[in-house]
Design an enzyme around this catalytic site. Sequence first.
Site, PDB file in Angstrom:
ATOM      1  N   LYS A   1       9.872  21.321  -8.324  1.00 29.00           N
ATOM      2  CA  LYS A   1       9.341  22.587  -9.521  1.00 29.00           C
ATOM      3  C   LYS A   1      10.477  22.357 -10.401  1.00 29.00           C
ATOM      4  O   LYS A   1      11.754  22.529 -10.363  1.00 29.00           O
ATOM      5  CB  LYS A   1       9.827  23.344  -8.830  1.00 29.00           C
ATOM      6  CG  LYS A   1       8.650  24.292  -7.442  1.00 29.00           C
ATOM      7  CD  LYS A   1       8.990  25.061  -6.743  1.00 29.00           C
ATOM      8  CE  LYS A   1       7.982  25.621  -5.743  1.00 29.00           C
ATOM      9  NZ  LYS A   1       8.456  25.571  -4.388  1.00 29.00           N
TER      10      LYS A   1
ATOM     11  N   GLU B   1      -3.377  17.434  12.313  1.00 31.47           N
ATOM     12  CA  GLU B   1      -3.472  18.815  13.243  1.00 31.47           C
ATOM     13  C   GLU B   1      -5.707  18.833  12.768  1.00 31.47           C
ATOM     14  O   GLU B   1      -6.195  20.082  12.706  1.00 31.47           O
ATOM     15  CB  GLU B   1      -3.578  19.622  12.213  1.00 31.47           C
ATOM     16  CG  GLU B   1      -1.539  20.275  12.669  1.00 31.47           C
ATOM     17  CD  GLU B   1      -1.322  19.323  12.229  1.00 31.47           C
ATOM     18  OE1 GLU B   1      -0.535  18.478  11.540  1.00 31.47           O
ATOM     19  OE2 GLU B   1      -0.142  19.805  11.693  1.00 31.47           O
TER      20      GLU B   1
ATOM     21  N   THR C   1       2.278  15.619  15.937  1.00 27.45           N
ATOM     22  CA  THR C   1       3.428  15.177  14.403  1.00 27.45           C
ATOM     23  C   THR C   1       3.632  14.709  14.827  1.00 27.45           C
ATOM     24  O   THR C   1       4.846  15.081  15.588  1.00 27.45           O
ATOM     25  CB  THR C   1       2.909  16.512  13.960  1.00 27.45           C
ATOM     26  OG1 THR C   1       4.006  18.150  14.389  1.00 27.45           O
ATOM     27  CG2 THR C   1       1.270  17.633  13.981  1.00 27.45           C
TER      28      THR C   1
ATOM     29  N   TRP D   1       5.231  23.277 -12.285  1.00 28.69           N
ATOM     30  CA  TRP D   1       5.272  21.952 -10.853  1.00 28.69           C
ATOM     31  C   TRP D   1       5.252  20.286 -11.503  1.00 28.69           C
ATOM     32  O   TRP D   1       3.944  19.629 -12.506  1.00 28.69           O
ATOM     33  CB  TRP D   1       3.667  22.202 -10.242  1.00 28.69           C
ATOM     34  CG  TRP D   1       4.735  23.328  -9.172  1.00 28.69           C
ATOM     35  CD1 TRP D   1       5.377  24.580  -9.252  1.00 28.69           C
ATOM     36  CD2 TRP D   1       3.474  23.694  -7.495  1.00 28.69           C
ATOM     37  NE1 TRP D   1       5.432  25.631  -8.292  1.00 28.69           N
ATOM     38  CE2 TRP D   1       4.454  24.862  -7.652  1.00 28.69           C
ATOM     39  CE3 TRP D   1       2.600  23.664  -7.409  1.00 28.69           C
ATOM     40  CZ2 TRP D   1       4.070  26.480  -6.689  1.00 28.69           C
ATOM     41  CZ3 TRP D   1       1.787  24.449  -6.367  1.00 28.69           C
ATOM     42  CH2 TRP D   1       2.850  25.403  -5.359  1.00 28.69           C
TER      43      TRP D   1
HETATM   44  P1  ADP Z   1       2.425  13.228  10.048  1.00 28.68           P
HETATM   45  O1  ADP Z   1       2.517  12.718  11.764  1.00 28.68           O
HETATM   46  O2  ADP Z   1       3.170  12.674   9.524  1.00 28.68           O
HETATM   47  O3  ADP Z   1       2.970  14.731   9.489  1.00 28.68           O
HETATM   48  P2  ADP Z   1      -0.534  13.083   9.648  1.00 28.68           P
HETATM   49  O4  ADP Z   1      -1.407  11.810   9.540  1.00 28.68           O
HETATM   50  O5  ADP Z   1      -0.329  14.189   9.786  1.00 28.68           O
HETATM   51  O6  ADP Z   1       1.316  12.569  10.265  1.00 28.68           O
HETATM   52  O7  ADP Z   1       0.105  13.756   8.475  1.00 28.68           O
HETATM   53  C1  ADP Z   1      -0.858  14.363   7.299  1.00 28.68           C
HETATM   54  C2  ADP Z   1      -0.200  14.524   5.946  1.00 28.68           C
HETATM   55  O8  ADP Z   1      -0.357  13.154   5.559  1.00 28.68           O
HETATM   56  C3  ADP Z   1      -1.544  15.213   5.029  1.00 28.68           C
HETATM   57  O9  ADP Z   1      -1.009  16.316   5.065  1.00 28.68           O
HETATM   58  C4  ADP Z   1      -0.997  14.762   4.103  1.00 28.68           C
HETATM   59  O10 ADP Z   1       0.006  15.657   2.973  1.00 28.68           O
HETATM   60  C5  ADP Z   1      -1.027  13.368   3.787  1.00 28.68           C
HETATM   61  N1  ADP Z   1      -2.048  12.561   3.722  1.00 28.68           N
HETATM   62  C6  ADP Z   1      -2.177  11.902   4.669  1.00 28.68           C
HETATM   63  N2  ADP Z   1      -3.983  11.902   3.848  1.00 28.68           N
HETATM   64  C7  ADP Z   1      -3.661  11.346   2.512  1.00 28.68           C
HETATM   65  C8  ADP Z   1      -4.404  10.753   0.768  1.00 28.68           C
HETATM   66  N3  ADP Z   1      -5.300  10.327   1.321  1.00 28.68           N
HETATM   67  N4  ADP Z   1      -3.767  11.249   0.417  1.00 28.68           N
HETATM   68  C9  ADP Z   1      -2.684  12.030   0.039  1.00 28.68           C
HETATM   69  N5  ADP Z   1      -1.536  12.399   0.425  1.00 28.68           N
HETATM   70  C10 ADP Z   1      -2.481  12.298   2.055  1.00 28.68           C
END
Ligand code: ADP
Length: 546
Positions: free
Chosen positions: A443, A334, A186, A448
């Site tokens: 917040k 993940e 990640t 929220w």
């Molecule tokens: P990083 O390593 O940057 O965390 P990831 O691709 O694993 O890369 O990131 C996952 C996160 O990206 C998700 O938990 C969410 O917050 C955000 N995310 C992924 N797809 C979407 C979406 N379609 N809309 C909003 N947020 C998204």
Amino acid sequence: MLNGLMQEQPLLISSLIEHAARLHPQGEIVSRTSEGPIHRCTYADVRRRARQLANALTALGVGAGERVATLAWNGYRHMELYYGVSGTGAVLHTINPRLFPEQIEYIVNHAEDRLLFFDPGFLPLVEKLAARAPGISRHVVLTDRAHMPASSLPGLLCYEELLAAQSADFAWPQFDENSASSLCYTSGTTGNPKGVLYSHRSSVLHSWAACAVDGLAVSAQETVLLVVPMFHVNAWGMPYAGAMSGARLVMPGPALDGRSVYELLRDERVTLALGVPTVWLMLQQYVESAGLRPAEELCLRRVVIGGSAAPRAMSERFANDFGAFVVHAWGMTEMSPLGSVCNLLPRHAGLSPEQRLALQEKQGRAVYGVEMKIVDDDGVELPHDGLAAGHLLVRGPWITRAYYREEGAGNVDGDGFFDTGDVATIDADGYMQITDRAKDVIKSGGEWISSIALENAAIAHPAVAEAAVIGAAHDKWQERPLLIIVRKAGHELGRDEMLDFLRDRVATWWLPDDVVFVDELPHTATGKLHKLRLREQFRDYRLPGA
Ligand code: ADP
């Protein structure tokens, strides 16, 4: 229990490329190479060369479970590594070159990578890394002899020579489908990156979900442009789903600017393209500034957008100017990454374009294999009414249960659910909508406010190129939204005009307390808004009346 009497065939990644080479031998893989020209090969070629690579890895003494790293753009050689490395039982570690050099050093050492295959363009990075990553015994440049760069690295190998020395006879070993196949870290915007270790079984099951019609509907009918990089969650599993379905794949190499992507879409007659909003923003800006007519020139039918929320204005432009339907999808490293997909149901056939765009703002319904629930701060499950927002928890066979080398800790609750760190609503039809990342939620006086909803509303203004919303300190309300805007080149836009525009579009108490204009916004290595850095940048910012 009475055992079933079906064959026990392990779900192995090698079976995907074998299938593709048997059933779609002429299925094409088109790559824009780092050297420049377009390269064409077939699934049969990928199998042949992946087998040669497997023989080369064996000759180099790479054993089962050992990590082989890549620093490479999307292209056919990277695809050969996907199959050649995992197929032998070794583990493919795809490194995101956009990470900070210290992070790359950390993950290479954490993963204990033995070999590193890289595109010639990454040589300066690799040369610096070499002294700090002594565990890497050999470095291989993904090119032919004619394009080998001059380097002081000892024992530098040439990929094409490595392959040429080997036979294409190789019998893929059969082993437990739960064996590790690939490793992806990640981006670690807070703290060190964490390793997600996929298995052969999870990767094959995930491919089925990607190919399913109510998943991403990847099939032999499609020409698929992989704008999402192969170092970002295995390009959302497309190299595997492509082989499973026989889809024609188009790989853009390092050229992700609007013009290069547009030319590939047009020249290769792409029907389905996948990527994060940032690249689509560049594409749409290019089309606008060049005065092009994509609906007439392209065959694009669907655009899968994930990684960050797909703003309504982006889906609208794809529909109106490109004649393409935006398939909004959500997932994370993940989760391999596929979690939910926003496809329509039969009863949505009669929706007006406006209603359809509103639905497309949601991240969609869970695909089979992913269970989702939302809970409050105390872990109590919230209703699926499209209103209650809570922590989004997921469970399923292609979702992590522990980070690599932190196995003892595990990362799931007692029922096996993983906390995604996202906050979401789920409606009565099961459509999930992300309102925020838990750490980005604003917040305000105990309520929220969704930064994503505000950003999406702001980006609909014709003068706005990009928008970010963060919480800024406020004495009375604790936090209030601050809107940060990048204007489109040549456009005028002031604070009051922006706020007036938002007034009709968001609840009054969500209205940002201030608007500031900047030249650019910081992004993470996976193309998301870097909210952490923005919050640091605006730490001392005083909102009017705060
Ligand atoms: P990083 O390593 O940057 O965390 P990831 O691709 O694993 O890369 O990131 C996952 C996160 O990206 C998700 O938990 C969410 O917050 C955000 N995310 C992924 N797809 C979407 C979406 N379609 N809309 C909003 N947020 C998204």
